[in-house]
Design a protein around this motif. Structure first.
Motif, PDB file in Angstrom:
ATOM      1  N   LYS B 233     -31.730  27.334 -27.732  1.00  0.00           N
ATOM      2  CA  LYS B 233     -32.177  26.106 -28.372  1.00  0.00           C
ATOM      3  C   LYS B 233     -30.969  25.195 -28.508  1.00  0.00           C
ATOM      4  CE  LYS B 233     -34.607  24.761 -32.480  1.00  0.00           C
ATOM      5  NZ  LYS B 233     -33.957  24.984 -33.756  1.00  0.00           N
ATOM      6  N   SER B 234     -31.182  23.978 -28.206  1.00  0.00           N
ATOM      7  CA  SER B 234     -30.045  23.074 -28.264  1.00  0.00           C
ATOM      8  C   SER B 234     -29.663  22.795 -29.712  1.00  0.00           C
ATOM      9  CB  SER B 234     -30.371  21.779 -27.545  1.00  0.00           C
ATOM     10  OG  SER B 234     -31.245  21.029 -28.331  1.00  0.00           O
ATOM     11  N   LEU B 235     -28.431  22.390 -29.903  1.00  0.00           N
ATOM     12  CA  LEU B 235     -27.894  22.165 -31.243  1.00  0.00           C
ATOM     13  C   LEU B 235     -28.782  21.228 -32.028  1.00  0.00           C
ATOM     14  CD1 LEU B 235     -24.069  21.772 -30.722  1.00  0.00           C
ATOM     15  CD2 LEU B 235     -25.311  23.638 -31.833  1.00  0.00           C
ATOM     16  N   ALA B 236     -29.117  20.178 -31.407  1.00  0.00           N
ATOM     17  CA  ALA B 236     -29.995  19.218 -32.059  1.00  0.00           C
ATOM     18  C   ALA B 236     -30.743  18.496 -30.971  1.00  0.00           C
ATOM     19  CB  ALA B 236     -29.186  18.228 -32.877  1.00  0.00           C
ATOM     20  N   SER B 237     -31.994  18.258 -31.221  1.00  0.00           N
ATOM     21  CA  SER B 237     -32.750  17.547 -30.188  1.00  0.00           C
ATOM     22  C   SER B 237     -33.681  16.551 -30.852  1.00  0.00           C
ATOM     23  CB  SER B 237     -33.536  18.534 -29.326  1.00  0.00           C
ATOM     24  OG  SER B 237     -34.456  19.231 -30.128  1.00  0.00           O
TER      25      SER B 237
END
Lengths: 678, 550
Positions: B233-237
């Motif tokens: 999962k990306s750090l923030a999306s």
């Protein structure tokens, strides 16, 4: 009705009496030779006999007797009738000439075919309407014989030619030329028609053609003997001939196109001989320059300085300032002075944006070209109005006076270049024209008796000569094509410019990328890349400009010249229309005259008689003009087409060379970029 | 942690700190408190081991310094926020993968083909790439893989996973799935294949990427079946990412990277702009082609009997067609090249943004641990202490410190790896742009030369028509009448002084254009005829011209 003929005679004599005499003189010796040399003497005599009455009738002009069989009102039937007669006449003529070929007819069986062809030719029938027909046809055959023999014998020996020339010395050279070219056309027509081997035939014809001249040369001696000698000589000549004729014959058999080419060659040689005989134009330098805006608000216009230099000018040098309107005047005036001549056209009228710099420059260039072309024409350069245009200090009033005097309607002309006006003054002479104009023009007179309401359908002019119909159609086609080409060239130009613009944008974006300075080499590469694009861009712009200057200007010039050519076609059509109108009127008068035929001495009869005679005179004048214009148009048209094609080809070559050069430049740019950077 | 199992044995065998990133990357990806906690335990427990193992391969001195640094770093991190970056541990400690000088592990991929199949959009967007692969990576079950076939979609999945999972690297983006050459052309096939080869080369250059087990999963899976096994999962999306991006970037000690992001962003923007402009150029050129063709056609129609006009018109049309090819080539070379730059620049930019996020969360973690420390200190000064509360506070302090340590380490890894990759990326960028421009120029030269050939071909025809006209009036008789005369020969170009000889092959290539057949078939009959007459007498052509027009 005898007295009628007598009355008419002076009118006819007025027109071209001298010519008539000379013309009627010449055929006779030939005929006598024919008679003597003929194998079938009876036949010959018959022909000569039939010929004689025709000549008489012709010299008396159209006799009422003729018209009576057909309806006097229907001019068409009349024309047909005349045509018929003329056809038979020309047939007879050719038959009378044919026997000369008889001695060697066993060598060639094509000759009769050819002469038959000639007699059927459209050109002859076209001329048939004229009162001059008889002479013309004789001339025609003679000159065609002459010119073709010239082209061949000229190379071998000058003797027959000299003899011929002396015989023709009395004739005006101009007339000779027009006839010559006409015969050339006739020749080509004959050649073009699909035959098994048309050119060979033509060649053979040429061979025979030579014979009559030899004949002429020696006919002072005993006739029979000379002819036999001639035949022998001819055979001898034919033995010699293949030496230089063979290559051409070989070509002829190869393909029809080559035949055309060959006949074109024949035409060319004739043309050359013609060009040689016409006087060379005098050296004439003209320049249009320094456009200056003059006047205020409503009277604002651009004036151009016209500088000319020539021995033809009184002071050898002249400098005047002229505006666009004056160039139009010059065009119209020259058109009026020289019917049937293609006048170099002025630029088209344009009301919007006529003060923009590049427009003015373009116009200046076009007017410069126009004057230069006029200067190069040996006839036009001597035109009074042209010289007036170049020298007059008080051009405004003088030009008006001239336009009024000639009735050219050249003042404030804003019509299409191809529209024309036939000056009655030029057509009928000053006094008669004044009369006509008072009555509201030539065609107004036709409705006079009907309270300006025409019950009969308006007279219409139908072009009788195939040549004009065909050429006109071709010209329209060509004009359409050229216009389309001009438009697409413009589009190419626009899109090329927008390509150049976007190339520049691209280049500047490349520079932005380079300015990020990611690394030195990268920046350098990108900068160089951008530079190449900039060079490409300027090269594109240059080639686009080049294209407009060569192809664009040429196309434009071509289109306008076509308008000028159309104008001369219109001149003929207009004259033809007048002719029909006048003929109509004349016939009406004639029928009136018929009705009053019983009391010849009444006032009314005399009045109508004079009216009829005036109409007759007008009719004849118009007809002569109409014919002359037809001849000249054919002549002009041919040289015009050749000139134009040459010009067009030159334009093509120049623009192609320019394209090649810019292509090389482009390749070089990329190659250099590649070698230095990659 | 399931992923830790398969490579445990290798760990022992090789005594290589290769397992490290895997363990590390996993918690980073998930970033939840739970996993990070566990991960932290792992890292701390294995931290020493890592150092030891690293020292086995490296110098003794490095081992010492490494240990000291590490100790120092863990100490200082408790006290100072930004100190951690100033005291850089040696690279081989933080990035053990990079330490592998002998290139112990390698992945060699050779793309062999491209397949387009399925629906029209599928054909275009989702080609299958076929490649051979040989490797000695422990994550693979075999050493050799032949004719592996993977769809573009699968590649994309892998890329997506790697991009998120490996935050230390600028993961190379996939090249475009199709080129402007048109999907059916041979050029497109070779170009795509070559681009994927380049992509594999870039991938295999990055030790962090090839060591990722997903690469092995990807290659070992059957065609069209691959999807990432590990979840990342990306750090923030989404909105969160957007909002975070609005904040001013945290203070960056490493100027190289601090300056790199705006630079990459500019590259991204300008390249996009450049693409746009190139597209416009290309479109304008195509417009011009249309007009050129129309003009040529008009020439053909000008006179149905005139062969010269026809021929010239046809040449003009053919020249226009070449222009159209040039427009396509411009697009295919430079536009497609820039496309990859744009995509890559975007990914690099976002990777740098992620680094900012990590920096920011590190700052947060540092603050957090500071407050926890404060809390613990307060407990100590108080008399009445609830043992429960003390326990809780201690636990929290421990957690916060560990999280801080993890993040610190992570940031260090990211920073040092990115410094390396930055250089690589710039090199790649330069090379790629250069290459694109080179292709562009070569194509340009080729087709501009063809244009010249075409133009020169009609030149003699025009000249033949009237040998006294046109340029001959200007004294340009030098142009010979022979139709075979061209300015481009093996001896070099006639218009330059330079004498770079070429071989016959490129000349032949230039001398024959795509439109030759067209030109010949359409007027084969007339050409031969024309040629006959012309050879007999150049003047015939002139008369021909005069004759047939009117």
């Amino acid at each position: 009705m005898d007295y009628e003929d007598n009355l008419e005679a002076p009118v006819w004599d007025e027109l071209n009496h001298e010519e008539d005499i000379t013309q009627s003189v010449i055929p006779n010796p030939i005929e006598s030779v024919h008679e003597a040399s003929a194998h079938e003497e009876e036949e010959k005599k018959d022909i000569v006999e039939t010929k004689a009455p025709f000549t008489d009738e012709n010299s008396l002009a159209v006799a009422p007797k003729w018209e009576e069989p057909g309806s006097p009102m229907a001019d068409n039937s009349l024309v047909e009738e005349e045509e018929f007669h003329d056809n038979s006449k020309s047939d007879a003529l050719i038959n009378s000439l044919a026997p000369e070929q008889d001695p060697i007819s066993d060598l060639n069986n094509n000759s009769t075919q050819f002469s038959a062809k000639q007699s059927n030719d459209a050109l002859f029938t076209g001329n048939a309407n004229s009162p001059l027909v008889f002479d013309d046809t004789i001339y025609d055959t003679n000159t065609s014989l002459n010119s073709s023999s010239k082209s061949i014998s000229g190379r071998r020996s000058g003797k027959p030619r000299i003899l011929f020339d002396s015989a023709r010395a009395q004739r005006s050279s101009k007339r000779n030329h027009s006839l010559k070219t006409k015969s050339t056309i006739a020749f080509n027509d004959a050649i073009k028609t699909p035959f098994t081997d048309p050119l060979k035939k033509a060649e053979k014809e040429n061979e025979f053609v030579e014979e009559p001249l030899n004949d002429e040369e020696e006919r002072r001696g005993s006739n029979e003997a000379t002819i036999i000698a001639c035949a022998k000589k001819n055979i001898l000549e034919q033995v010699d001939r293949p030496l230089y004729n063979l290559p051409q014959k070989n070509i002829n058999t190869a393909s029809p196109i080559k035949v055309e080419a060959n006949s074109e060659m024949v035409k060319k040689t004739k043309k050359e001989s013609k060009v040689l005989s016409t006087e060379k134009p005098v050296a004439f330098n003209v320049e249009v320059k320094d456009p200056v805006k003059v006047g205020e608000l409503t009277s604002i216009h651009v004036e151009y300085t016209v500088i000319s230099e020539s021995p033809l000018l009184e002071l050898k040098y002249a400098q005047v300032s002229r505006r666009y309107r004056d160039f139009r005047w010059l065009y119209r005036q020259l058109q009026n002075n020289h019917w049937g001549r293609v006048i170099p056209p002025p630029p088209e009228k344009q009301s919007v944006g006529s003060f923009k710099q590049d427009f003015i420059e373009n116009r200046r260039f076009q007017m410069d070209t126009m004057l230069k072309k006029i200067c190069q024409d040996s006839v036009l350069q001597k035109d009074k109005d042209f010289l007036l245009f170049l020298t007059s200090d008080d051009f405004g009033s003088e030009s008006k006076r001239r336009a009024f005097l000639t009735g050219s309607g050249a003042i404030n002309d804003s019509n299409d270049l191809s529209e024309i006006r036939i000056s009655e003054i030029q057509l009928l002479g000053a006094e008669d024209a004044a009369d006509v104009l008072r009555n509201g023009g030539i065609d107004a007179e036709s409705h006079k008796g009907f309270m300006n309401i025409s019950f009969s359908s308006l007279p219409r002019y139908n072009e009788t000569d195939e040549f004009f119909i065909e050429k006109k159609q071709k010209m329209d086609e060509l004009e359409d094509n050229l216009k389309r080409m001009g438009k697409s060239l413009e589009m190419v130009d626009t899109s090329r410019n927008s390509l150049a613009a976007s190339t520049e944008e691209f280049s500047s974006t490349l520079e932005t990328l380079a300015s990020l300075n990611i690394s030195e080499s990268n920046s350098e590469l990108l900068n160089n890349f951008a530079d190449v694009h900039k060079s490409i861009k300027s090269s594109l712009e240059r080639s686009s400009l080049q294209e407009t200057l060569t192809m664009g200007v040429m196309l434009d010039e071509y289109i306008r010249s076509l308008a000028s050519v159309k104008a001369i076609f219109n001149q003929r059509a207009k004259l033809g229309y007048f002719l029909v109108v006048l003929e109509n009127d004349k016939n009406k008068k004639h029928s009136q005259l018929e009705k009053l035929g019983q009391d010849v001495h009444s006032e009314k009869f005399k009045e109508i008689k004079t009216e009829f005679l005036t109409l007759e005179r007008r009719h004849n004048l118009t007809r002569t003009h109409w014919q002359e214009i037809g001849e000249r148009i054919k002549n002009e048209f041919e040289s015009f087409s050749i000139d134009k094609i040459r010009e067009f080809r030159n334009g093509m070559e120049i623009s192609l060379e320019a394209a090649i050069e810019s292509q090389k430049e482009c390749i070089e740019l990329w190659e250099t970029f590649y070698q230095t950077n990659l | 942690m399931a992923s830790a199992v398969p490579y445990d044995p290798y760990d022992d065998l090789d005594n290589n700190p290769f397992a490290e990133p895997h363990e590390d990357s996993e918690p980073v990806a998930t970033n939840t408190d739970d996993s990070s906690y566990i991960a932290k335990e792992q890292t701390t427990s294995e931290g020493a081991a890592v150092v030891d193992r690293g020292n086995n391969t490296a110098d003794i001195s490095q081992e010492d310094s490494g240990r000291e640094d590490r100790a120092a770093q863990s100490k200082t991190s408790n006290e100072q926020n930004s100190n951690n970056l100033s005291v850089q541990p040696p690279q081989n400690v933080i990035l053990p993968e990079r330490n592998d000088e002998k290139r112990k592990y390698s992945l060699l991929v050779k793309t062999t083909g491209l397949e387009r199949f399925g629906s029209i959009t599928g054909k275009k967007e989702n080609p299958a790439i076929i490649f051979d692969c040989s490797t000695n990576l422990p994550t693979f079950r075999k050493q050799q893989y032949k004719n592996v076939k993977k769809s573009y979609e699968e590649f994309h999945q892998l890329f997506k996973y790697l991009n998120v999972a490996i935050q230390e690297s600028f993961v190379p983006t996939l090249p475009p799935a199709y080129t402007t050459f048109g999907i059916n052309s041979e050029e497109d096939r070779s170009k795509i294949t070559r681009n994927f080869q380049l992509w594999f080369n870039r991938i295999s250059q990055d030790p962090l990427i090839i060591r990722n087990e997903e690469v092995a999963f990807f290659i070992e899976s059957d065609f069209n079946t691959y999807s990432p096994i590990n979840k990342s999962k990306s750090l923030a999306s989404g909105l969160k990412r957007k909002t975070l991006k609005q904040l001013a970037p945290p203070y960056d000690e490493v100027t190289e990277l601090a300056e790199f992001r705006p630079l990459v962003k500019s590259i991204y923007v300008v390249s996009q702009n450049l693409q746009e402009k190139l597209l416009k150029v290309s479109r304008n050129r195509k417009m011009m082609v249309q007009e050129e063709n129309a003009f040529g056609q008009d020439f053909v129609n000008l006179d149905e009997h005139n062969k010269l006009y026809k021929r010239y018109g046809r040449i003009l049309t053919a020249v226009g067609d070449i222009d159209s090819i040039i427009a396509t080539m411009d697009m295919a070379t430079l536009y497609d090249g820039l496309e990859w730059v744009v995509r890559d620049a975007y990914v690099v930019k976002e990777a740098l943004t992620n680094r900012h996020f990590v920096m920011r969360s590190l700052i947060q973690a540092q603050q957090n641990s500071k407050t926890k420390q404060e809390q613990a200190r307060r407990f100590r000064s108080r008399r009445d202490i609830n043992p429960m509360k003390i326990d809780e506070a201690l636990r929290q302090l421990k957690m916060a410190t560990k999280k801080e340590q993890v993040l610190t380490l992570k940031l260090q890894r990211i920073t040092s790896n990115m410094i390396i990759e930055r250089r690589q990326w710039i090199n790649w960028y330069e090379e790629w742009i250069r290459n694109s421009i080179k292709q562009f120029t070569l194509r340009k030269i080729e087709y501009e030369r063809k244009k010249l050939t075409l133009l020169e071909r009609v030149r003699s025809d025009i000249r033949k028509a009237d040998e006294n006209g046109g340029l001959s009036r200007l004294g340009r008789n030098a142009v010979s009448v022979k139709s075979t005369d061209t300015s481009q020969t093996t001896k070099g170009d006639s218009w330059t002084g330079e004498n770079n000889r070429k071989s016959q092959i490129p000349i032949n290539k230039i001398a024959h254009t795509e439109f030759d057949d067209e030109l010949v078939t359409e007027d084969d009959g007339s050409v031969s005829q024309e040629f006959d007459t012309a050879s007999l007498n150049a003047r015939h052509a002139a008369s021909l011209l005069g004759m047939s027009n009117k």
